[in-house]
Write an enzyme that holds these catalytic residues in place. Structure first.
Site: not given
Ligand code: AKB
Length: 318
Positions: A12, A32, A140, A170
Site C-alpha cells: 500500500q 518484493d 506485529y 494509512i
Molecule cells: C495495521 O492495522 O496493522 C496497520 C498499522 C496501524 O500499522 N495499519
C-alpha cells in the site's frame, strides 16, 4: 544519496512512495516477493526479493550500489495474529537482515517504519507521547518495538543512520492495505461507492489514529531527508486524524446519503482496543518540522474523488 532500495514495493505505502521518490530524483530499486504493479516499472527497476534471504539482499545492495534503504516489507497486525510465525520471520528476520547488510555494505541511511501497534494496553491512550510505555500484545507490535530498538542499537553501536516513524492507519485509494486492523477505514470507501453499505469489523465508537496517504508520503520523505544533526530521537510519532467508524460513516453520508453501516466486531476489536486513540507528535514537529494537512472532511473528499475516478463511479456533492 541517489540509489534507494525499497522493500515491500508492491504494498500500500510503497506503491505511492516510489513514484514520489522517483519524481524527487532518486533512482529507485523496488523489490518484493510479489509481482510488481505495472505502473511501478515506470518509476523503478524491479528486482524480486524475499527479505528473509540475507545473501540475496546483499547481492542487490552490491549490484545496484544501494546508498539508502526504505524497508517497508512487513506482515500487518491482523494477518500477523493469523500467522505469528510468518510475521516473526518476515518482520523480525527481515529487519535483522536489512540492518546487518546495511552496516556491512556501508549503506548510508535506513528508514524502517514502526506503527501505533508498537504501543499496548498499558500505554496512555489519549495523546500518546513519543516516549512512553511500550508493551504491545500482538506479534506485529512486538516486531515494531524490536524494529525501533534494534535500529537505535545500530545507530549507537555502528553509527548507522537509522530512522523510523510510527504510522497510524494509512488511508489510500490506489492499493489496498491487506491484513491490518485499521483496514476498515479504507474498505468503507469502496463499499460506500459500490454497494452503499458496509459491515464494519470494529464497534461504532472505536476511536483510532489514521492518516491520509499524501500526509504519509510527506512524512516519510521529510523524515528520510531530515538533516541527521537535527535528530535527537530516531523514532517518531506522527499524528493525522483520530476518528471512529461512526464519525467516518456520518461524514461519508454527507456525500452519499443512502450509505448505511452496520457492525460485526471480530478478533480485530481486541487489537484495536489495545492501541492508542490519539497521538502526540510534538517531537516530530520539533525535530523535523512535521505537520499534518488533512482534516476528516478533507480525507473523505480526497478518498471519494480518487476512488470514484478509479472505480469509474459518480458521487454527488453535498
Ligand atoms: C495495521 O492495522 O496493522 C496497520 C498499522 C496501524 O500499522 N495499519
Amino acid at each position: 544519496m541517489k540509489n534507494i532500495l525499497v522493500t515491500g514495493s508492491s504494498g500500500q505505502i510503497s506503491s505511492e512512495l516510489i513514484p514520489a521518490l522517483s519524481k524527487r530524483g532518486y533512482n529507485i530499486i523496488s523489490s518484493d516477493i510479489r509481482d510488481p504493479p505495472k505502473e511501478e516499472l515506470e518509476y523503478s527497476t524491479f528486482t524480486r526479493l524475499d527479505v528473509t534471504d540475507r545473501e540475496a539482499l546483499r547481492q542487490i545492495v552490491r549490484e545496484y550500489q544501494i546508498e539508502g534503504i526504505i524497508h517497508n516489507a512487513s506482515i500487518l497486525s491482523a494477518k500477523g495474529e493469523e500467522n505469528p510465525y510468518l510475521a516473526m520471520n518476515v518482520n523480525i528476520r527481515g529487519l535483522e537482515n536489512v540492518l546487518t547488510v546495511a552496516h556491512e555494505e556501508n549503506v548510508q541511511r535506513i528508514l524502517s517504519p514502526s506503527s501505533i501497534a508498537a504501543f499496548g494496553p498499558s500505554t496512555p491512550k489519549i495523546d500518546t507521547p513519543n516516549d512512553t510505555i511500550m508493551r504491545p500484545t500482538t506479534i506485529y507490535g512486538i516486531s515494531k518495538v524490536y524494529t525501533e530498538l534494534l535500529g537505535e542499537y545500530f545507530v549507537l553501536k555502528f553509527g548507522l543512520d537509522f530512522r523510523s516513524l510510527r504510522y497510524p492507519g494509512i488511508i489510500s485509494a490506489k492499493t489496498l492495505p491487506g491484513g491490518g486492523t485499521t483496514d476498515w477505514a479504507v474498505e468503507i470507501f469502496y463499499k460506500a461507492i459500490e454497494e452503499k453499505k458496509y459491515t464494519c469489523f470494529v464497534k461504532p465508537d472505536t476511536m483510532m489514529p489514521m492518516m491520509a496517504m499524501p500526509d504519509c508520503i510527506n512524512a516519510t520523505i521529510q523524515l528520510f531527508e531530515a538533516p541527521e544533526d537535527k535528530l535527537i530521537h530516531r523514532t517518531f510519532n506522527v499524528a493525522g486524524i483520530s476518528f471512529t467508524p461512526q464519525m467516518l460513516a456520518e461524514e461519508i453520508k454527507k456525500h452519499i446519503p443512502e450509505f448505511i453501516i452496520d457492525y460485526k466486531p471480530d478478533y480485530r476489536q481486541q487489537i484495536a482496543d489495545s492501541w492508542p486513540k490519539s497521538i502526540d507528535d510534538t517531537v516530530a514537529k520539533e525535530e523535523w518540522g512535521w505537520e499534518s494537512k488533512f482534516s476528516l472532511e478533507d480525507l473523505v473528499i480526497y478518498m471519494l474523488d480518487e476512488l470514484s475516478k478509479k472505480l469509474k463511479s459518480t458521487v454527488s456533492s453535498p
